[in-house]
Write a protein that holds these residues in place. Structure first.
Motif, PDB file in Angstrom:
ATOM      1  N   UNK A   1       0.850  -1.170   0.000  1.00  0.00           N
ATOM      2  CA  UNK A   1       0.000   0.000   0.000  1.00  0.00           C
ATOM      3  C   UNK A   1       0.903   1.243   0.000  1.00  0.00           C
ATOM      4  N   UNK A   2       0.590   2.241  -0.819  1.00  0.00           N
ATOM      5  CA  UNK A   2       1.428   3.450  -0.885  1.00  0.00           C
ATOM      6  C   UNK A   2       1.398   4.253   0.416  1.00  0.00           C
ATOM      7  N   UNK A   3       2.520   4.861   0.730  1.00  0.00           N
ATOM      8  CA  UNK A   3       2.646   5.716   1.920  1.00  0.00           C
ATOM      9  C   UNK A   3       2.777   7.161   1.455  1.00  0.00           C
ATOM     10  N   UNK A   4       2.032   8.044   2.116  1.00  0.00           N
ATOM     11  CA  UNK A   4       2.052   9.466   1.814  1.00  0.00           C
ATOM     12  C   UNK A   4       2.478  10.229   3.062  1.00  0.00           C
ATOM     13  N   UNK A   5       3.119  11.364   2.836  1.00  0.00           N
ATOM     14  CA  UNK A   5       3.634  12.178   3.932  1.00  0.00           C
ATOM     15  C   UNK A   5       3.036  13.570   3.849  1.00  0.00           C
ATOM     16  N   UNK A   6       2.768  14.156   5.014  1.00  0.00           N
ATOM     17  CA  UNK A   6       2.169  15.480   5.103  1.00  0.00           C
ATOM     18  C   UNK A   6       3.171  16.419   5.767  1.00  0.00           C
ATOM     19  N   UNK A   7       3.899  17.145   4.957  1.00  0.00           N
ATOM     20  CA  UNK A   7       4.878  18.089   5.469  1.00  0.00           C
ATOM     21  C   UNK A   7       4.230  19.459   5.623  1.00  0.00           C
ATOM     22  N   UNK A   8       4.721  20.237   6.581  1.00  0.00           N
ATOM     23  CA  UNK A   8       4.211  21.583   6.796  1.00  0.00           C
ATOM     24  C   UNK A   8       5.355  22.555   6.559  1.00  0.00           C
ATOM     25  N   UNK A  57       2.234  20.194   2.346  1.00  0.00           N
ATOM     26  CA  UNK A  57       2.680  19.463   1.171  1.00  0.00           C
ATOM     27  C   UNK A  57       2.406  17.972   1.329  1.00  0.00           C
ATOM     28  N   UNK A  58       1.835  17.397   0.304  1.00  0.00           N
ATOM     29  CA  UNK A  58       1.616  15.954   0.270  1.00  0.00           C
ATOM     30  C   UNK A  58       2.718  15.373  -0.611  1.00  0.00           C
TER      31      UNK A  58
END
Length: 70
Positions: A1-8, A57-58
């Motif tokens: 399953x793909x992993x996504x990151x939420x940067x600020x 940012x995703x």
């Protein structure tokens, strides 16, 4: 399953999401990003913090920016 990151990004300074989250599709990751950004902005407003210099940012596992919420 793909992993996504939420940067600020605040005033040009990046705070990286070190853990990320797994989603079946990018669309589900995007919906979660919107919910999370709304919560963060709500908390900032409640505490009287400035919110206009923030971007969310995703990114994918390769670090590519897929979308930016401002």
């Amino acid at each position: 399953m793909p992993r996504y990151f939420y940067n600020v990004r605040t005033a040009g300074v990046l705070e990286e999401d070190k853990h990320g989250a797994e989603f079946l599709t990018y669309e589900l990751a995007y919906e979660e990003a919107i919910r999370s950004a709304c919560e963060i902005v709500g908390e900032l407003i409640a505490t009287g913090s400035v919110v206009d210099s923030r971007a969310f940012e995703i990114t994918n596992e390769a670090g590519e920016i897929l979308d930016t919420l401002q």
